[in-house]
Design a protein around this motif. Structure first.
Motif, PDB file in Angstrom:
ATOM      1  N   UNK A  50      39.147  39.183  30.102  1.00 31.34           N
ATOM      2  CA  UNK A  50      38.207  39.906  29.449  1.00 31.34           C
ATOM      3  C   UNK A  50      37.197  40.703  30.496  1.00 31.34           C
ATOM      4  N   UNK A  51      37.614  40.631  31.829  1.00 32.80           N
ATOM      5  CA  UNK A  51      37.031  41.398  32.987  1.00 32.80           C
ATOM      6  C   UNK A  51      36.798  43.073  32.502  1.00 32.80           C
ATOM      7  N   UNK A  69      39.423  43.373  37.336  1.00 35.04           N
ATOM      8  CA  UNK A  69      38.350  42.680  38.456  1.00 35.04           C
ATOM      9  C   UNK A  69      38.666  41.391  38.632  1.00 35.04           C
ATOM     10  N   UNK A  70      39.101  40.430  37.743  1.00 32.07           N
ATOM     11  CA  UNK A  70      39.247  39.174  38.095  1.00 32.07           C
ATOM     12  C   UNK A  70      40.137  38.853  39.417  1.00 32.07           C
ATOM     13  N   UNK A 129      32.522  45.990  36.167  1.00 30.60           N
ATOM     14  CA  UNK A 129      34.003  46.091  36.602  1.00 30.60           C
ATOM     15  C   UNK A 129      34.534  47.169  36.846  1.00 30.60           C
TER      16      UNK A 129
END
Ligand code: FES
Ligand code: FES
Lengths: 769, 153
Positions: free
Chosen positions: B34-35, B75-76, B104
């Motif tokens: 979900x980033x 982003x994660x 992000x």
């Protein structure tokens, strides 16, 4: 304005409780300290204000209601009785926890709360955990985030609560070591005793809770002793944000709750009739349900994209809405009809008269309207970016046929709100859909609907006349007429609640006017002495959904006044910045204006087509002055090239946060003054994405921009979240006028329909690569 | 339904999805990553910006089939365990985020920019289209410049 002191009176009470706290699978013995009951001396506020000294060069105006009692004061007063229900816990793990009954939408409350607790309790920042409280109906009027009032309300109670918690730690250690508490100190979450004695707060928390300690004499630190409060501090959730771990609304239940989108009518609030092809849409790939709801028809699917395709395939008999056929032009004509006439000016007076209008605007938070709902037969859980969770919980429970305490309303930090999330339509819709299908859903508004069907900052119109006699403004009249502002549910009740306990003058304001009028009077005041001051608001309800927008009436109403002030200064052949100093009511104004003049190089000569402009504003006890430089060589493409903002917000908790709010306000001012607005046509805004709605991008924010914070001259906490828009808007409009020679009258100044609007109803598809 | 394997943040993940399913919803709704954020769905707001084989793309407008067999970084996947990427480090130093929702995408866009241009000019920064509704632009600019310094160390 004179400084006011809150009269602090603590009622004797036992304010600690032993409890257990569960973190993961571990349970900690913790103790709770309740916020002390502080009573606010409103009379003191009244007196302090009425003694403010008028500047000598201008004709004094009597204090306006906002000067004596503003909206933040009302919210603070309403929150006071239930403050003892807000508690600080210190666990056996040495962590201090507080569930904050306010919503951090980006304005930095989590960080400010954390800083104050760390300061007074004397623990490192990373040993404080402030989270958002779920809806707590017992807090009554103490769980609404509005009016820049959160820090003004919580500053004293949190300081006091944390100071008491620290004193209990010291007392517990004194008992354990059998020494005099006065000989002990604290450092970084531990009590430090004689020799090498130290005891971590975690090891003391059980004993601290059991103590009988008189707390009425415990005082928080003197501001001169602060080590943390007042120093620039990074957001406490910054690491979660930059690593993608921060969960926004639609990130909750991502694996469990099915995504949903809604097919909405082709005009604002159009009636929703029969769905003609529900079975066909239900059979589409990935679609799990089609649910008619009062506001449209929801399609629930495995993915948002499949829901979008389902929404576009729906055939629905939509009916008319309240403003079908209306446009910005017809609405403007309508609201103009309600403007009251001016008084007759005295013979021989010169007047400056002007008319202004502002297009409707949308809040456009980057996270669109959305909510997650899991409704079961006997209970429900909702996640949303609530600014007013208690009312949402009540109304959703009623709608679902559940007792209020069977509905848990989780407050999730939203991706921006700007006033919009005082209402909670997406939560209602998500609950309706979840209940109908018996499954958890994540319901989201497509950006196109968010702009077209979302609540608006109301379109508004102003007629202003300043009457000048003998080189001075002797009367200032402003007739505001606007599409009615809907006051958020719960807000009116707060005003009613505080009305009875107000000082007489403020009581008249709150008690006798419609809520939105009250809001107008309690938020908008002129910082100037302009003689007989007469400003009225007429509102026309036409069915368009509206909501308070950051700083509500100030950026429109006061920006118009800032423009007129420049025109009066020109008439009198005075420098506009010096003229503001002459007229300012507030003694602190001159310092702020002098500072902005100095830092901006006010008055320096500018190349042809460029100009400086100044704006000044006071709101929520905070003063702002702004000078901008603007490149107006192409009047259809004006560029702000430099901004200097000076702010006096009284006591500042986090300078980095204050500066960030001013930067955000500058961004609002550039967008709303120059380019961002909605064109309603045939009952629907044409704008359907950021490609149409001209919100500023990187290149529009001047590289040369500074925010300067005035050293605090008093202990008041000024609001910071919304107060910076107006001075910047005034400065931009005035610079535009000087640079181009065109008097700005209609906002946003540059407002063509230079795009192909999306067809009404359908949700646009991406161009896929 | 066709099946696609994508290397997301260093892990090979396989999904069954229609060929033209946008990558954003494969990541968010099918894989629970979900980033990357939704802000428009039509390649305008740039909130979903992620990397495809090291280049910035907008997953809301990239077909899952385009990403098949390639490397996606969200982003994660930017930090190396606990060790932040220099761009993330710069973002912390400049205290960039307000609400944080656009960040992000802003960060992934800056990572791609810095890989094309190690010391981006103001003009290159001006060309960034990512929307920040909260107005963190001046801090993003400062953070990109700071990240350029950190990366050259
Ligand atoms: S959601 Fe992908 S660019 Fe806006
Ligand atoms: S930080 Fe809120 S949108 Fe950028």
């Amino acid at each position: 304005m004179g400084r006011h002191k809150s009269a602090v009176a603590e009622r004797p009470r036992r304010n600690t409780v032993l409890t257990t706290h569960t973190v993961g699978r571990r349970r900690f013995l913790t103790y709770l300290v309740a916020a002390p009951l502080l009573t606010l001396g409103t009379e003191a506020v009244m007196q302090a204000t009425s003694s403010s000294t008028p500047a000598s060069a201008a004709v004094p105006s009597p204090p306006s209601p906002e000067d004596v009692f503003d909206i933040g004061e009302a919210l603070k007063l309403a929150a006071t009785p239930t403050m003892p229900l807000v508690q600080l816990e210190v666990g056996a793990d040495g962590i201090a926890r507080l569930q904050m009954p306010r919503t951090d939408m980006g304005q930095g409350l989590l960080t400010s709360f954390t800083m104050i607790i760390a300061e007074e309790l004397d623990v490192p920042l990373d040993r404080v955990e402030v989270t958002h409280a779920d809806a707590r109906p017992e807090l009554l009027f103490n769980q609404i985030t509005a009016g820049s009032a959160a820090m003004r309300t919580f500053y004293e109670p949190i300081r006091q609560m944390a100071a008491i918690a620290r004193a209990r730690m010291v007392a517990a250690a004194a008992t354990r070591w059998d020494v005099d508490g006065a000989s002990l100190g604290t450092d970084a979450g531990a009590v430090i005793g004689p020799g090498s004695l130290t005891a971590d707060f975690g090891t003391l928390s059980a004993a601290a809770a059991a103590l009988d300690l008189a707390t009425s004499s415990i005082r928080p630190k003197d501001p001169s002793e602060w080590e943390l409060v007042g120093t620039p501090t990074g957001r406490v959730d910054a690491r979660d944000i930059i690593t993608g771990q921060k969960k926004f609304v639609m990130d909750h239940m991502a694996g469990t709750a099915k995504p949903a989108l809604v097919r909405r009518p082709p005009t604002i609030k159009g009636a929703v009739g029969e769905v003609r092809n529900a079975a066909q849409v239900r059979a589409m790939p990935g679609v799990v349900g089609v649910v008619p709801i009062p506001t449209g028809v929801a399609v629930v699917a495995d993915t948002i994209e499949q829901a979008r395709q389902g929404v576009n395939a729906l055939e629905v008999d939509f009916g008319p809405g309240p403003v079908d056929g209306e446009s910005n032009a017809t609405i403007l004509e309508g609201i103009k009809q309600h403007v009251q006439p001016f008084a007759v000016p005295p013979l021989g007076a010169a007047t400056v008269e002007a008319e202004f209008d502002w297009a409707p605007a949308c809040h456009a938070p980057l996270e669109t309207e959305c909510a997650v709902a899991d409704v079961r037969a006997d209970r429900a859980e909702i996640w949303a970016g609530f600014q007013a969770p208690i009312v949402a919980q009540q109304e959703i429970a009623l709608m679902l046929g559940l007792p209020q305490d069977a509905v848990t309303a989780h407050v999730v930090a939203p991706g921006g709100a700007f006033g919009r999330k005082c209402f909670f339509e997406p939560a209602t819709e998500a609950a309706q859909v979840s209940q109908a299908l018996g499954m958890p859903v994540r319901l989201m508004w497509h950006r196109t609907d968010d702009m077209r069907h979302g609540r608006q900052r109301p379109q508004n119109y102003h007629r202003i006349r300043a009457t000048v006699v003998g080189g001075q403004v002797v009367a200032y009249e402003q007739r505001v007429s606007a599409v009615a502002l809907e006051v958020a549910p719960g807000f009116g009740e707060i005003l009613t609640d505080v009305a009875t306990s107000l000082p007489p003058r403020a009581k008249n304001t709150v008690g006798e006017k419609a809520y939105s009028q009250t809001l107008f009077l309690l938020m908008v005041s002129s910082p100037y002495n302009l003689g007989v001051y007469d400003r009225t608001l007429a509102e026309i309800g036409n069915g368009i959904p509206t909501s308070a927008y950051r700083s509500v009436h100030c950026p429109t109403t006061r920006t118009c006044e800032e423009i007129v002030l420049d025109e009066v200064a020109a008439l009198l052949d005075k420098d506009p910045l010096e003229y503001r100093k002459e007229c300012a009511k507030d003694a602190a104004a001159a310092a702020v204006l002098d500072e902005v003049a100095r830092l901006s190089g006010w008055g320096r000569s500018m190349p042809e087509g460029f100009a400086q402009g100044v704006g000044f504003h006071k709101e929520s006890k905070t003063l702002t002055a702004c000078v901008v430089e603007l490149d107006g060589r192409d009047p259809q493409d004006p560029r702000v090239t430099k901004v200097t903002m000076v702010v006096d917000a009284g006591t500042v908790i986090n300078p980095s946060g204050l500066e960030a709010q001013m930067e955000g306000c500058i961004a609002e001012a550039i967008s709303l003054t120059l380019t961002a607005g909605l064109h309603i046509e045939n009952g629907l805004p044409l704008e359907g994405s950021y490609s149409n709605y001209d919100w500023l991008r990187m290149r529009h924010y001047p590289k040369d921009s500074t925010v300067h914070i005035m050293p605090s001259t008093n202990e008041d906490i000024g609001g910071i979240g919304e107060v910076g828009i107006t001075a910047a808007s005034g400065a931009i409009a005035n610079a535009y006028a000087t640079a181009t020679g065109i008097k700005p009258r209609s906002f946003p100044i540059v407002f063509p329909v230079d795009f192909e609007p999306f067809a009404p109803g359908a949700l646009p598809a991406p161009n896929l690569i | 339904m066709p099946s696609y394997t994508i290397e997301v943040n260093g892990k090979n993940l396989t999904v069954d999805a229609p060929e033209d399913m946008p990558l954003l919803w494969v990541l968010r709704d099918m894989l629970g990553i979900t980033g990357p954020k939704y802000g428009c769905g039509i390649n305008v707001c740039k909130a979903c910006t992620s990397l495809l084989d090291g280049e910035a793309v907008r997953p809301c407008s990239v077909k899952v089939s385009t990403a098949a067999g390639r490397k996606v970084t969200t982003i994660e996947g930017l930090a190396d365990g606990e060790k932040l990427h220099p761009v993330q480090q710069a973002w912390l130093e400049q205290d960039v985020p307000q609400c944080g929702y656009c960040q992000p995408g802003q960060i992934m866009n800056a990572v791609a920019l810095l890989s094309r241009s190690s010391d981006p000019s103001d003009e290159e920064i001006d060309a960034i289209e990512n929307v920040c509704r909260c107005g963190t632009y001046p801090r993003i600019r400062a953070a990109i410049k700071r990240a350029a310094e950190l990366q050259s160390d």
